[in-house]
Design an enzyme around this catalytic site. Sequence first.
Site, mmCIF file in Angstrom:
data_model
loop_
_atom_site.group_PDB
_atom_site.id
_atom_site.type_symbol
_atom_site.label_atom_id
_atom_site.label_comp_id
_atom_site.label_asym_id
_atom_site.label_seq_id
_atom_site.Cartn_x
_atom_site.Cartn_y
_atom_site.Cartn_z
ATOM 1 N N CYS A 50 0.823 -1.209 0.000
ATOM 2 C CA CYS A 50 0.000 0.000 0.000
ATOM 3 C C CYS A 50 0.861 1.263 0.000
ATOM 4 C CB CYS A 50 -0.974 -0.009 1.167
ATOM 5 S SG CYS A 50 -0.163 -0.282 2.724
ATOM 6 N N HIS A 98 18.832 -0.062 -1.723
ATOM 7 C CA HIS A 98 17.414 0.244 -1.554
ATOM 8 C C HIS A 98 16.634 -1.002 -1.112
ATOM 9 C CE1 HIS A 98 13.570 2.235 -2.333
ATOM 10 N NE2 HIS A 98 13.198 1.136 -2.959
#
Lengths: 420, 265
Positions: A50, A98
């Site tokens: 989300c 990342h």
Amino acid sequence: MPLILVGLNHRTAPVEVRERLGVADSKLPETTSALRSIEGVDGAAVLSTCNRVEAIVSTRDEDSIEAIVDWLAETASTQRAELEKHLYILRHGDVVRHLFRVASGLDSMIVGEPQIGGQVRKAFITALDLGTLDSVLTQLYEQTMRVAKRVRTDTGIGEHAVSVPYAAIELAKKIFGDLRGLQVLLLGAGDMGELTAEHLHQQEVKQVFVANRSFERAQELARRFDGAAVQFDRLDDYLAGCDIVIASTAAPHYVVEPQHVERALDARKRRNLFLIDLAVPRNIHPAVGRIDGAYLYNVDDLQQVADANLTQRQQKATAAEQIVTREVDAFRKRLVAQDAVPTILELQQRLEQIRAAELEKCLRNVGPMTAAQRAAIEMFSTQMINKILHYPILQLKYMSDEPQERESLRRTIRKIFGLR
Amino acid sequence: MTLAATDTLYVALAFYALGTIAALGSLFTKVKRLQHYGLLMMIAGFVAHTGWIGTICTRTGHPPITNLPEATAFVGWVVFAVELALWIRYRVYAASFFVYPLVLLLLTISAVAGEQFAPLNPGLRSNVFTAHLLLTTIGVAGMLIGVAFGSLAFIQDRALKEKRRGRFWEWIPSLDVCKRVSYHALAIGFSIYTAGLLAGILWSYRTTAGLMELRVKQVGAMVAWVLFAVLLKQYIAGEFRRKRTVLLSACAFVAVLVAILGISR
């Protein structure tokens, strides 16, 4: 093999953009396959939560980035220029860093949240099942999971709750240990109380009793927790039988007084009782907190616990970043070394061929010699080749992590040694 | 040959010292890995310690409980064995902050005491006497563990009541576990200790026709028994939270140490 990551997250894109690009679980295999089918892409995975959507690929050339951005715009049914404002594009070592940070929860909205590790795993498992992961992405996935586990184990970054309901559960565990087998009494039907009871229900407590002024509402709530509705005026009976009491009524006065708790503790043979007062105005008399065996926390106390935990997580994030930095460096070195292996092998074979041919010629010219003399000459030639190869191999093993620089160095070495 | 002159003893001491430093270091730095390293060091020390106990048994031909260095070495060994068993069962690290230094202290006493290996006095060659020594030693170890976990329960109770996390918060298991372990360790340790004292009285009655002599170790042992009996009663009544219970635990601990240190006197 260059690594590329194109994506957006809660920091770069508002929810209106994220929801357009978000991929439902059922669509994840189809979306991953579509990404893999883009020209130039050798391996692909899609991470969609989300808070973020990211396309992770290994590719032969960086021109694929343009095609990936186009594909994302098409998937989101939006203009490319509009989407590009929210996108970040990472390359090579930055992709590794990342992903390590994301899987460890360091890039999450709430630092250290534990769900993201499972979501990263799911993205890569889906790709693995579809066969869209090449060897580089497979290694990246395995290492990402290892790093995430190490960060969580070594720093304990996700150990403590950062919301009021979870803080209540954490405290309950500090009192009782295992929550299975405990009985919970929910007084009233306030939202926070309901949410806390829901979390306790998920922890597999034995039974949830619900008492409310409206018995129908109590029954309705009890059904949600597979529990039982009880009459509010039988509070004393249930207080003695329950281990955790959550008060969340709209009553303007105290519902639980010290004498209730004293009686309950006597009936429970002084077994601990955890009382959570989530109501404002408060439902449980503060003097209850002074009774031996009764542990009373109101909504402010729980908020303080959650805030302290959040501060602690942020402190632990510094140590976690150091682990990530070390792991990125180690992984980069490993990938670069692997990338150099074919050239190194070719180089060794080429020089060995030259050595063998020249040695043969030399031995023919010299004429008969003893076995010891022959062995000495062979050793001399082998050692010389090894010395000549030492620095080129070193350079190949510890090349830059920039693919173009690596390619340039490889080409130069191949040219110098006449490799095809 | 003095007791202090054996290598395995020093190896055990070195590992125990490193383990204790690592465990206490983790308390101050909050680096969890240090606890794991500390435990590994302590286990290595325990292996060497076991070798040392074996050496004593082999050379003297009797259990290592007849003089001060032998008794402290054996009590320390049993205390760590019980701690290890509890760690395997509950994964409790917090007790290490008390137990590791205690084990180190006991073995240090054993090393510096420097008494000779004690050939067993023929008068002490008796099954009842051996049972007395073994049971009291194991009982003391159980009770010391009970006191350690009781202290943890007290600390945890205070932290929960005052809504303030102390340094131990992360390391201490749930209040229920601390209470359960401390109660069981005290109850079992006390029962074994009582049986050991009775065996001692029986042996004394048989050999000297008197109930017991009143020397340091006997007085210390009886005082410890009374204090632990009261302590156990406090636990049964659920009064582990009271400050006087903690004070009582400290007194009982001192009495036990006096009984151990007075073993040769």
